[in-house]
Design an enzyme around this catalytic site. Structure first.
Site, mmCIF file in Angstrom:
data_model
loop_
_atom_site.group_PDB
_atom_site.id
_atom_site.type_symbol
_atom_site.label_atom_id
_atom_site.label_comp_id
_atom_site.label_asym_id
_atom_site.label_seq_id
_atom_site.Cartn_x
_atom_site.Cartn_y
_atom_site.Cartn_z
ATOM 1 N N GLU A 109 -3.662 -0.372 4.141
ATOM 2 C CA GLU A 109 -4.492 0.416 5.055
ATOM 3 C C GLU A 109 -5.752 -0.363 5.376
ATOM 4 O OE1 GLU A 109 -5.292 4.569 3.954
ATOM 5 O OE2 GLU A 109 -7.357 4.276 4.637
ATOM 6 N N GLU B 158 -5.695 5.116 -3.308
ATOM 7 C CA GLU B 158 -7.057 4.766 -3.738
ATOM 8 C C GLU B 158 -7.431 5.373 -5.096
ATOM 9 O OE1 GLU B 158 -8.686 3.980 0.806
ATOM 10 O OE2 GLU B 158 -9.433 5.739 -0.281
#
Length: 523
Positions: free
Chosen positions: A322, A202
Protein backbone atom coordinates in the site's frame (compact mmCIF):
# COMPACT_ATOMS: atom_id res chain seq x y z
CA UNK A 1 21.20 -3.21 -37.21
CA UNK A 2 19.55 -0.26 -35.44
CA UNK A 3 22.72 0.91 -33.76
CA UNK A 4 26.29 1.87 -34.53
CA UNK A 5 29.28 2.94 -32.41
CA UNK A 6 28.68 6.35 -30.91
CA UNK A 7 32.19 7.38 -31.83
CA UNK A 8 31.14 7.45 -35.48
CA UNK A 9 28.22 9.77 -34.86
CA UNK A 10 28.32 13.48 -34.41
CA UNK A 11 25.83 14.98 -31.97
CA UNK A 12 22.64 15.75 -33.83
CA UNK A 13 21.16 18.04 -31.23
CA UNK A 14 21.03 21.72 -31.97
CA UNK A 15 20.17 24.36 -29.38
CA UNK A 16 16.39 24.49 -28.97
CA UNK A 17 14.21 27.16 -27.47
CA UNK A 18 11.16 25.99 -25.50
CA UNK A 19 8.77 28.47 -24.03
CA UNK A 20 7.32 27.57 -20.62
CA UNK A 21 4.87 30.30 -19.65
CA UNK A 22 7.01 33.25 -20.82
CA UNK A 23 10.58 32.11 -20.10
CA UNK A 24 12.98 30.52 -22.61
CA UNK A 25 14.27 27.15 -21.40
CA UNK A 26 17.84 25.98 -21.37
CA UNK A 27 18.71 22.60 -22.83
CA UNK A 28 21.11 19.93 -21.58
CA UNK A 29 22.52 17.10 -23.66
CA UNK A 30 21.93 13.90 -21.68
CA UNK A 31 23.38 10.50 -22.49
CA UNK A 32 21.39 7.61 -21.03
CA UNK A 33 23.28 4.32 -20.79
CA UNK A 34 21.48 0.99 -20.61
CA UNK A 35 23.28 -2.22 -19.57
CA UNK A 36 21.77 -4.43 -22.22
CA UNK A 37 23.20 -7.90 -21.61
CA UNK A 38 21.48 -9.08 -18.44
CA UNK A 39 18.55 -7.76 -16.36
CA UNK A 40 19.25 -6.60 -12.82
CA UNK A 41 15.78 -7.48 -11.49
CA UNK A 42 12.49 -8.98 -12.60
CA UNK A 43 9.10 -7.72 -11.47
CA UNK A 44 5.75 -9.47 -11.37
CA UNK A 45 3.85 -9.43 -14.63
CA UNK A 46 1.45 -7.06 -12.89
CA UNK A 47 3.67 -4.58 -11.05
CA UNK A 48 0.90 -2.00 -11.11
CA UNK A 49 -1.67 -2.70 -8.41
CA UNK A 50 -4.41 -0.58 -6.86
CA UNK A 51 -6.22 -0.86 -3.55
CA UNK A 52 -9.88 -0.80 -2.60
CA UNK A 53 -10.50 0.32 0.98
CA UNK A 54 -13.16 -0.12 3.68
CA UNK A 55 -13.48 3.57 4.65
CA UNK A 56 -17.09 4.80 4.96
CA UNK A 57 -18.11 8.17 3.56
CA UNK A 58 -17.77 9.81 6.99
CA UNK A 59 -14.04 9.13 7.08
CA UNK A 60 -12.55 12.64 7.34
CA UNK A 61 -9.10 14.21 7.65
CA UNK A 62 -8.26 17.90 8.17
CA UNK A 63 -11.90 18.85 7.68
CA UNK A 64 -12.13 17.00 4.35
CA UNK A 65 -14.29 13.92 3.81
CA UNK A 66 -13.03 12.68 0.41
CA UNK A 67 -14.16 9.04 0.43
CA UNK A 68 -17.87 9.40 -0.47
CA UNK A 69 -19.35 6.04 -1.55
CA UNK A 70 -16.10 4.38 -2.53
CA UNK A 71 -15.92 1.69 0.14
CA UNK A 72 -15.62 -2.00 -0.68
CA UNK A 73 -19.07 -2.26 0.86
CA UNK A 74 -20.91 0.46 -1.08
CA UNK A 75 -18.94 1.23 -4.25
CA UNK A 76 -21.19 1.34 -7.33
CA UNK A 77 -20.06 -1.73 -9.24
CA UNK A 78 -22.48 -0.94 -12.06
CA UNK A 79 -20.66 2.26 -12.96
CA UNK A 80 -19.51 2.06 -16.57
CA UNK A 81 -16.40 4.19 -16.05
CA UNK A 82 -15.26 2.02 -13.15
CA UNK A 83 -15.71 -1.12 -15.23
CA UNK A 84 -13.87 0.32 -18.23
CA UNK A 85 -11.06 1.74 -16.10
CA UNK A 86 -10.24 -1.68 -14.62
CA UNK A 87 -10.87 -3.58 -17.84
CA UNK A 88 -8.36 -1.36 -19.69
CA UNK A 89 -5.55 -3.02 -17.73
CA UNK A 90 -6.77 -6.48 -18.80
CA UNK A 91 -5.57 -7.96 -15.48
CA UNK A 92 -5.32 -5.23 -12.87
CA UNK A 93 -4.10 -6.47 -9.50
CA UNK A 94 -6.42 -5.16 -6.76
CA UNK A 95 -5.77 -5.41 -3.04
CA UNK A 96 -8.84 -5.31 -0.78
CA UNK A 97 -7.83 -4.01 2.63
CA UNK A 98 -6.86 -0.96 4.66
CA UNK A 99 -7.03 0.49 8.13
CA UNK A 100 -10.43 -1.00 9.04
CA UNK A 101 -9.43 -4.44 7.78
CA UNK A 102 -8.85 -5.78 11.30
CA UNK A 103 -12.37 -4.74 12.31
CA UNK A 104 -14.15 -6.60 9.50
CA UNK A 105 -16.44 -9.52 10.27
CA UNK A 106 -17.45 -11.89 7.46
CA UNK A 107 -21.16 -12.64 7.21
CA UNK A 108 -20.91 -16.42 7.30
CA UNK A 109 -21.90 -18.94 9.97
CA UNK A 110 -23.06 -17.30 13.20
CA UNK A 111 -22.54 -13.83 11.66
CA UNK A 112 -24.85 -14.36 8.69
CA UNK A 113 -27.98 -12.90 10.32
CA UNK A 114 -26.39 -9.99 12.15
CA UNK A 115 -24.11 -8.34 9.59
CA UNK A 116 -24.02 -4.58 10.10
CA UNK A 117 -21.97 -1.85 8.44
CA UNK A 118 -19.33 0.35 10.07
CA UNK A 119 -20.61 3.17 12.25
CA UNK A 120 -18.86 6.18 13.72
CA UNK A 121 -17.63 5.59 17.26
CA UNK A 122 -15.26 8.07 18.94
CA UNK A 123 -14.03 5.27 21.21
CA UNK A 124 -13.50 2.74 18.42
CA UNK A 125 -10.28 1.98 16.62
CA UNK A 126 -9.91 4.64 13.92
CA UNK A 127 -13.16 6.09 15.41
CA UNK A 128 -15.34 3.35 13.88
CA UNK A 129 -17.09 0.23 15.11
CA UNK A 130 -16.49 -3.13 13.50
CA UNK A 131 -18.26 -3.70 10.19
CA UNK A 132 -19.48 -6.74 8.31
CA UNK A 133 -19.06 -7.98 4.75
CA UNK A 134 -22.26 -9.69 3.65
CA UNK A 135 -21.96 -12.68 1.36
CA UNK A 136 -24.38 -11.02 -1.03
CA UNK A 137 -21.92 -8.16 -1.41
CA UNK A 138 -19.05 -10.67 -1.71
CA UNK A 139 -20.97 -12.28 -4.59
CA UNK A 140 -21.37 -8.91 -6.29
CA UNK A 141 -17.69 -8.08 -5.90
CA UNK A 142 -16.53 -11.39 -7.30
CA UNK A 143 -18.85 -11.16 -10.28
CA UNK A 144 -17.40 -7.73 -11.01
CA UNK A 145 -13.80 -8.90 -10.57
CA UNK A 146 -14.34 -11.88 -12.85
CA UNK A 147 -15.85 -9.73 -15.60
CA UNK A 148 -13.08 -7.12 -15.45
CA UNK A 149 -10.23 -9.65 -15.18
CA UNK A 150 -8.97 -8.30 -11.84
CA UNK A 151 -6.41 -10.27 -9.81
CA UNK A 152 -7.44 -10.19 -6.15
CA UNK A 153 -5.52 -9.95 -2.89
CA UNK A 154 -7.80 -10.03 0.15
CA UNK A 155 -6.66 -8.72 3.52
CA UNK A 156 -7.92 -10.78 6.47
CA UNK A 157 -8.77 -9.56 9.97
CA UNK A 158 -5.76 -10.57 12.09
CA UNK A 159 -7.01 -9.16 15.43
CA UNK A 160 -10.00 -11.49 15.83
CA UNK A 161 -9.89 -13.14 19.24
CA UNK A 162 -7.03 -11.10 20.67
CA UNK A 163 -7.31 -8.91 23.77
CA UNK A 164 -6.06 -5.34 23.98
CA UNK A 165 -3.35 -4.96 26.62
CA UNK A 166 -3.96 -2.44 29.40
CA UNK A 167 -2.67 1.07 28.60
CA UNK A 168 -1.13 -0.10 25.34
CA UNK A 169 -1.95 -0.48 21.66
CA UNK A 170 -0.61 -4.04 21.75
CA UNK A 171 -3.04 -6.91 21.21
CA UNK A 172 -2.12 -10.18 22.91
CA UNK A 173 -3.12 -13.80 22.67
CA UNK A 174 -3.60 -16.11 19.69
CA UNK A 175 -5.64 -15.30 16.61
CA UNK A 176 -9.14 -16.78 16.40
CA UNK A 177 -9.24 -18.15 12.86
CA UNK A 178 -12.85 -19.40 12.95
CA UNK A 179 -14.57 -16.60 11.02
CA UNK A 180 -11.77 -16.30 8.46
CA UNK A 181 -11.72 -20.08 8.00
CA UNK A 182 -15.48 -20.14 7.30
CA UNK A 183 -15.15 -17.20 4.92
CA UNK A 184 -12.30 -18.78 2.96
CA UNK A 185 -14.20 -22.09 2.76
CA UNK A 186 -17.29 -20.24 1.48
CA UNK A 187 -15.14 -18.42 -1.10
CA UNK A 188 -13.75 -21.71 -2.42
CA UNK A 189 -17.21 -23.31 -2.52
CA UNK A 190 -18.47 -20.41 -4.67
CA UNK A 191 -15.56 -20.85 -7.08
CA UNK A 192 -14.15 -17.37 -6.44
CA UNK A 193 -10.50 -17.04 -7.40
CA UNK A 194 -8.24 -15.33 -4.86
CA UNK A 195 -4.64 -14.76 -5.89
CA UNK A 196 -3.42 -14.10 -2.34
CA UNK A 197 -4.55 -13.73 1.26
CA UNK A 198 -2.89 -11.02 3.37
CA UNK A 199 -2.78 -11.27 7.18
CA UNK A 200 -3.67 -8.03 8.97
CA UNK A 201 -2.97 -4.38 8.26
CA UNK A 202 -0.24 -2.25 9.88
CA UNK A 203 0.15 -4.40 13.00
CA UNK A 204 3.94 -4.76 12.74
CA UNK A 205 6.61 -2.89 14.68
CA UNK A 206 5.03 -0.07 16.64
CA UNK A 207 1.81 -0.46 14.65
CA UNK A 208 -0.53 2.42 13.85
CA UNK A 209 -3.63 1.92 16.01
CA UNK A 210 -2.73 -1.62 17.05
CA UNK A 211 0.29 -3.91 17.14
CA UNK A 212 1.04 -7.60 17.62
CA UNK A 213 4.25 -9.18 18.90
CA UNK A 214 6.30 -10.62 16.01
CA UNK A 215 6.62 -14.09 17.54
CA UNK A 216 2.88 -14.40 18.21
CA UNK A 217 2.12 -13.04 14.76
CA UNK A 218 4.48 -15.65 13.23
CA UNK A 219 2.72 -18.48 15.09
CA UNK A 220 -0.58 -17.28 13.66
CA UNK A 221 0.93 -17.15 10.17
CA UNK A 222 1.85 -20.82 10.52
CA UNK A 223 -1.76 -21.55 11.51
CA UNK A 224 -3.10 -19.58 8.52
CA UNK A 225 -0.71 -21.30 6.12
CA UNK A 226 -1.97 -24.71 7.33
CA UNK A 227 -5.56 -23.56 6.75
CA UNK A 228 -4.72 -22.42 3.21
CA UNK A 229 -2.91 -25.67 2.43
CA UNK A 230 -5.79 -27.73 3.77
CA UNK A 231 -8.60 -25.78 2.09
CA UNK A 232 -6.76 -25.59 -1.24
CA UNK A 233 -5.30 -29.12 -1.11
CA UNK A 234 -6.93 -30.08 -4.42
CA UNK A 235 -5.56 -27.00 -6.19
CA UNK A 236 -2.32 -26.98 -8.16
CA UNK A 237 0.61 -25.05 -6.71
CA UNK A 238 0.06 -22.44 -9.42
CA UNK A 239 -3.59 -21.91 -8.41
CA UNK A 240 -3.06 -22.06 -4.66
CA UNK A 241 -3.23 -18.53 -3.14
CA UNK A 242 -0.09 -16.94 -1.78
CA UNK A 243 0.20 -15.81 1.84
CA UNK A 244 1.17 -12.13 2.26
CA UNK A 245 2.45 -10.49 5.45
CA UNK A 246 2.69 -8.27 7.39
CA UNK A 247 1.22 -5.35 5.40
CA UNK A 248 2.64 -2.52 7.48
CA UNK A 249 5.51 -0.09 7.92
CA UNK A 250 8.99 -1.55 7.83
CA UNK A 251 10.67 -2.29 11.13
CA UNK A 252 13.82 -4.31 10.43
CA UNK A 253 14.01 -6.25 13.69
CA UNK A 254 10.28 -7.06 13.69
CA UNK A 255 10.39 -8.26 10.06
CA UNK A 256 13.46 -10.43 10.73
CA UNK A 257 11.84 -11.96 13.80
CA UNK A 258 8.62 -12.64 11.87
CA UNK A 259 10.46 -14.45 9.09
CA UNK A 260 12.69 -16.43 11.43
CA UNK A 261 9.85 -17.49 13.73
CA UNK A 262 7.45 -18.45 10.93
CA UNK A 263 10.15 -20.34 9.04
CA UNK A 264 10.68 -21.36 5.42
CA UNK A 265 7.85 -21.34 2.88
CA UNK A 266 5.19 -19.86 5.14
CA UNK A 267 5.23 -16.23 3.99
CA UNK A 268 5.25 -16.10 0.19
CA UNK A 269 5.31 -12.31 -0.11
CA UNK A 270 6.64 -9.73 2.36
CA UNK A 271 4.42 -6.65 2.07
CA UNK A 272 5.21 -3.22 3.48
CA UNK A 273 3.65 0.24 3.23
CA UNK A 274 5.16 3.51 2.03
CA UNK A 275 3.87 7.03 2.72
CA UNK A 276 7.10 8.91 2.22
CA UNK A 277 5.59 12.33 1.43
CA UNK A 278 4.22 12.97 4.92
CA UNK A 279 0.69 14.08 5.89
CA UNK A 280 -1.83 15.18 3.30
CA UNK A 281 -2.12 18.69 4.80
CA UNK A 282 1.61 19.44 4.64
CA UNK A 283 2.23 22.78 2.93
CA UNK A 284 5.47 21.34 1.53
CA UNK A 285 3.81 18.39 -0.15
CA UNK A 286 4.15 19.68 -3.71
CA UNK A 287 7.77 20.80 -3.24
CA UNK A 288 8.65 17.35 -1.88
CA UNK A 289 7.12 15.68 -4.93
CA UNK A 290 9.30 17.83 -7.19
CA UNK A 291 12.49 17.34 -5.19
CA UNK A 292 14.46 14.32 -6.47
CA UNK A 293 16.82 14.52 -3.49
CA UNK A 294 13.89 14.09 -1.12
CA UNK A 295 12.34 11.32 -3.25
CA UNK A 296 15.61 9.38 -3.15
CA UNK A 297 15.53 9.06 0.64
CA UNK A 298 13.01 6.22 0.53
CA UNK A 299 15.50 4.12 -1.44
CA UNK A 300 17.11 3.15 1.89
CA UNK A 301 13.86 1.49 2.95
CA UNK A 302 13.59 -0.41 -0.33
CA UNK A 303 17.21 -1.56 0.00
CA UNK A 304 16.72 -2.67 3.60
CA UNK A 305 13.57 -4.64 2.82
CA UNK A 306 15.33 -6.29 -0.10
CA UNK A 307 18.24 -7.17 2.21
CA UNK A 308 15.99 -8.66 4.90
CA UNK A 309 14.05 -10.77 2.41
CA UNK A 310 17.19 -12.09 0.71
CA UNK A 311 18.93 -12.95 3.97
CA UNK A 312 16.08 -14.05 6.25
CA UNK A 313 13.26 -15.06 3.89
CA UNK A 314 14.77 -15.99 0.51
CA UNK A 315 11.68 -18.11 -0.26
CA UNK A 316 9.61 -14.90 -0.42
CA UNK A 317 9.59 -11.70 -2.44
CA UNK A 318 8.90 -8.08 -1.41
CA UNK A 319 5.88 -6.04 -2.49
CA UNK A 320 4.65 -2.56 -1.72
CA UNK A 321 1.30 -3.57 -0.28
CA UNK A 322 0.00 0.00 0.00
CA UNK A 323 1.30 3.45 -0.88
CA UNK A 324 -0.52 6.70 -1.48
CA UNK A 325 2.41 9.09 -1.13
CA UNK A 326 0.81 11.36 1.47
CA UNK A 327 -1.03 9.70 4.35
CA UNK A 328 -4.45 10.57 5.80
CA UNK A 329 -6.25 10.35 2.45
CA UNK A 330 -3.61 12.23 0.45
CA UNK A 331 -3.19 15.90 -0.36
CA UNK A 332 -6.21 17.87 -1.53
CA UNK A 333 -5.71 19.24 -5.07
CA UNK A 334 -2.21 17.72 -5.17
CA UNK A 335 -2.39 13.92 -4.92
CA UNK A 336 -5.10 13.84 -7.60
CA UNK A 337 -3.35 16.24 -9.99
CA UNK A 338 -0.65 15.96 -12.64
CA UNK A 339 2.20 16.78 -10.28
CA UNK A 340 1.68 13.57 -8.31
CA UNK A 341 2.96 11.51 -11.25
CA UNK A 342 6.44 12.90 -10.57
CA UNK A 343 6.25 10.92 -7.30
CA UNK A 344 4.24 7.93 -8.49
CA UNK A 345 6.17 6.98 -11.62
CA UNK A 346 9.49 7.54 -9.87
CA UNK A 347 8.38 5.10 -7.16
CA UNK A 348 7.41 2.47 -9.75
CA UNK A 349 10.83 2.82 -11.33
CA UNK A 350 12.66 2.75 -8.00
CA UNK A 351 10.92 -0.28 -6.48
CA UNK A 352 11.60 -2.24 -9.67
CA UNK A 353 15.32 -1.54 -9.33
CA UNK A 354 15.27 -2.68 -5.69
CA UNK A 355 13.71 -6.06 -6.26
CA UNK A 356 10.05 -5.37 -5.47
CA UNK A 357 7.61 -7.25 -7.67
CA UNK A 358 4.37 -5.31 -7.06
CA UNK A 359 3.39 -1.74 -6.09
CA UNK A 360 -0.18 -1.31 -4.79
CA UNK A 361 -1.37 2.25 -5.14
CA UNK A 362 -3.71 3.62 -2.49
CA UNK A 363 -6.33 3.90 -3.84
CA UNK A 364 -8.16 2.87 -6.98
CA UNK A 365 -11.01 5.10 -5.82
CA UNK A 366 -11.57 7.07 -2.62
CA UNK A 367 -9.56 9.76 -0.88
CA UNK A 368 -7.58 12.55 -2.48
CA UNK A 369 -4.97 10.09 -3.77
CA UNK A 370 -7.46 8.10 -5.86
CA UNK A 371 -6.71 7.02 -9.41
CA UNK A 372 -10.40 7.62 -10.14
CA UNK A 373 -12.38 10.59 -8.86
CA UNK A 374 -14.58 9.28 -6.00
CA UNK A 375 -17.62 11.28 -7.16
CA UNK A 376 -17.50 11.18 -10.97
CA UNK A 377 -15.23 8.11 -11.41
CA UNK A 378 -13.34 10.10 -14.07
CA UNK A 379 -9.65 9.08 -14.19
CA UNK A 380 -7.12 11.37 -12.54
CA UNK A 381 -3.68 11.87 -14.16
CA UNK A 382 -2.03 9.08 -12.15
CA UNK A 383 -4.50 6.61 -13.65
CA UNK A 384 -3.06 7.23 -17.10
CA UNK A 385 0.49 7.06 -15.72
CA UNK A 386 -0.34 3.64 -14.26
CA UNK A 387 -1.97 2.47 -17.48
CA UNK A 388 0.98 3.55 -19.61
CA UNK A 389 3.42 1.78 -17.30
CA UNK A 390 1.27 -1.36 -17.42
CA UNK A 391 1.11 -1.37 -21.21
CA UNK A 392 4.73 -0.46 -21.96
CA UNK A 393 7.09 -1.63 -19.20
CA UNK A 394 7.88 -5.34 -19.17
CA UNK A 395 9.06 -7.51 -16.28
CA UNK A 396 12.82 -7.37 -16.89
CA UNK A 397 14.59 -4.37 -15.38
CA UNK A 398 17.77 -3.03 -17.00
CA UNK A 399 20.44 -1.03 -15.21
CA UNK A 400 20.13 2.56 -16.44
CA UNK A 401 22.32 5.56 -15.74
CA UNK A 402 22.57 9.04 -17.21
CA UNK A 403 25.07 11.89 -17.20
CA UNK A 404 22.43 14.59 -16.76
CA UNK A 405 21.69 16.67 -13.69
CA UNK A 406 20.13 15.15 -10.55
CA UNK A 407 16.83 16.60 -11.78
CA UNK A 408 16.68 14.10 -14.64
CA UNK A 409 15.62 10.51 -13.83
CA UNK A 410 15.76 7.51 -16.15
CA UNK A 411 14.53 3.90 -15.87
CA UNK A 412 14.49 1.17 -18.52
CA UNK A 413 12.70 -2.17 -18.83
CA UNK A 414 12.39 -4.65 -21.63
CA UNK A 415 9.30 -3.63 -23.56
CA UNK A 416 6.05 -5.40 -22.69
CA UNK A 417 4.60 -7.57 -25.44
CA UNK A 418 7.02 -6.27 -28.02
CA UNK A 419 10.61 -6.01 -29.12
CA UNK A 420 13.19 -3.57 -27.81
CA UNK A 421 13.18 -1.60 -24.60
CA UNK A 422 11.07 1.15 -23.06
CA UNK A 423 12.58 3.98 -21.03
CA UNK A 424 10.87 6.28 -18.56
CA UNK A 425 12.34 9.79 -18.40
CA UNK A 426 11.29 12.26 -15.70
CA UNK A 427 12.45 15.89 -15.90
CA UNK A 428 12.08 17.62 -12.52
CA UNK A 429 13.68 20.85 -13.75
CA UNK A 430 11.37 23.84 -14.09
CA UNK A 431 13.57 25.56 -16.67
CA UNK A 432 15.96 23.12 -18.36
CA UNK A 433 14.93 20.66 -21.02
CA UNK A 434 16.91 17.53 -21.85
CA UNK A 435 18.02 16.41 -25.30
CA UNK A 436 18.45 12.67 -24.81
CA UNK A 437 20.51 10.06 -26.58
CA UNK A 438 20.21 6.40 -25.54
CA UNK A 439 23.23 4.11 -25.74
CA UNK A 440 23.70 0.43 -25.05
CA UNK A 441 26.52 -0.97 -22.92
CA UNK A 442 27.19 -4.56 -23.96
CA UNK A 443 29.90 -5.37 -21.41
CA UNK A 444 32.57 -6.05 -24.02
CA UNK A 445 36.29 -5.36 -24.11
CA UNK A 446 37.56 -2.94 -25.17
CA UNK A 447 34.62 -0.91 -23.82
CA UNK A 448 32.24 0.41 -26.47
CA UNK A 449 28.89 2.15 -26.34
CA UNK A 450 26.39 1.88 -29.17
CA UNK A 451 23.88 4.60 -29.83
CA UNK A 452 20.27 3.73 -30.57
CA UNK A 453 19.23 5.43 -33.81
CA UNK A 454 16.24 3.35 -34.88
CA UNK A 455 12.58 4.42 -34.93
CA UNK A 456 10.89 5.00 -31.58
CA UNK A 457 7.47 5.57 -30.06
CA UNK A 458 7.13 8.61 -27.79
CA UNK A 459 4.56 9.25 -25.05
CA UNK A 460 5.14 12.75 -23.65
CA UNK A 461 3.10 13.67 -20.56
CA UNK A 462 2.45 17.29 -19.58
CA UNK A 463 -0.28 19.13 -17.63
CA UNK A 464 -3.06 21.04 -19.33
CA UNK A 465 -2.28 24.75 -19.49
CA UNK A 466 1.16 24.16 -17.97
CA UNK A 467 -0.51 23.97 -14.54
CA UNK A 468 1.12 21.23 -12.46
CA UNK A 469 -2.03 20.99 -10.33
CA UNK A 470 -4.22 20.36 -13.37
CA UNK A 471 -6.53 17.34 -13.21
CA UNK A 472 -6.07 16.88 -16.98
CA UNK A 473 -3.01 15.14 -18.40
CA UNK A 474 -1.88 15.77 -21.97
CA UNK A 475 -0.42 12.94 -24.04
CA UNK A 476 1.72 14.39 -26.83
CA UNK A 477 -0.19 17.65 -26.40
CA UNK A 478 -3.68 16.11 -26.52
CA UNK A 479 -5.90 15.89 -23.41
CA UNK A 480 -6.63 12.41 -22.09
CA UNK A 481 -10.37 12.36 -21.60
CA UNK A 482 -13.06 9.71 -21.68
CA UNK A 483 -14.79 9.10 -24.98
CA UNK A 484 -18.44 10.02 -25.49
CA UNK A 485 -19.47 6.51 -24.35
CA UNK A 486 -17.19 6.61 -21.27
CA UNK A 487 -14.45 4.43 -22.71
CA UNK A 488 -10.81 4.94 -21.76
CA UNK A 489 -9.14 6.83 -24.64
CA UNK A 490 -6.51 5.24 -26.85
CA UNK A 491 -2.96 5.96 -25.72
CA UNK A 492 -1.46 6.76 -29.09
CA UNK A 493 2.29 7.39 -29.38
CA UNK A 494 4.15 9.83 -31.55
CA UNK A 495 6.16 7.70 -34.00
CA UNK A 496 9.57 9.15 -34.78
CA UNK A 497 11.95 7.88 -37.44
CA UNK A 498 15.75 7.62 -37.37
CA UNK A 499 17.92 10.55 -36.43
CA UNK A 500 15.39 12.92 -34.87
CA UNK A 501 16.60 14.28 -31.52
CA UNK A 502 14.59 13.33 -28.43
CA UNK A 503 13.54 16.38 -26.44
CA UNK A 504 12.19 16.12 -22.87
CA UNK A 505 10.62 19.42 -21.81
CA UNK A 506 10.93 20.95 -18.33
CA UNK A 507 8.46 19.58 -15.78
CA UNK A 508 7.47 16.71 -18.07
CA UNK A 509 7.51 12.93 -18.15
CA UNK A 510 8.00 10.63 -21.13
CA UNK A 511 7.82 6.94 -21.92
CA UNK A 512 9.96 6.15 -24.96
CA UNK A 513 9.83 2.78 -26.67
CA UNK A 514 12.95 1.96 -28.68
CA UNK A 515 11.67 -0.76 -30.95
CA UNK A 516 14.98 -1.85 -32.47
CA UNK A 517 17.23 -1.53 -29.43
CA UNK A 518 19.45 -4.61 -29.31
CA UNK A 519 19.15 -5.93 -25.73
CA UNK A 520 20.20 -9.57 -25.22
CA UNK A 521 18.60 -9.31 -21.76
CA UNK A 522 15.22 -9.09 -23.47
CA UNK A 523 15.67 -12.05 -25.80
Amino acid sequence: MASKPIGFLSLLFSSLILVIVVSPALADDVMVTVRAVTPIQQTDGNLVCATMDWWPKDKCNYGWCPWYNSSIINLDLNNTILYNAIDAFKNLRIRLGGSLQDQVIYGVGEHRKHCENFKSDPNGMFTFTSGCLTMRRWDELNTFFRETGAIITFGLNALKGREKALDSTEYVGPWDSTNAHHFMRHTIAKGYKIDSWEFGNELCGGGVAAKVNATQYAQDLIKLKKIINRLYRRFSDQDKPKLLAPGGFFDMQWFIEMLQASGPNVVDVVTHHIYNLGPGNDNNLMSRILDPFYLSQVANTYKNVEYVVKNYGPWSTPWIGESGGAFNSGGKDVSNSFVDSFWYLDQLGMVSVYGHSVFCRQALIGGNYALLDPITYVPNPDYYSALLWSKLMGRRVLQTTNDGSPYFRSYTHCSKNGQGVTSLFINYSNSTSSDVSLVGDYNIYPPALYEEIGPREEYHLTPEGGNLKSRVMLLNGQPLKLTSDNQIPELTPLVVEDGTPLHIAPYSIAFIRYKNFNAPACA
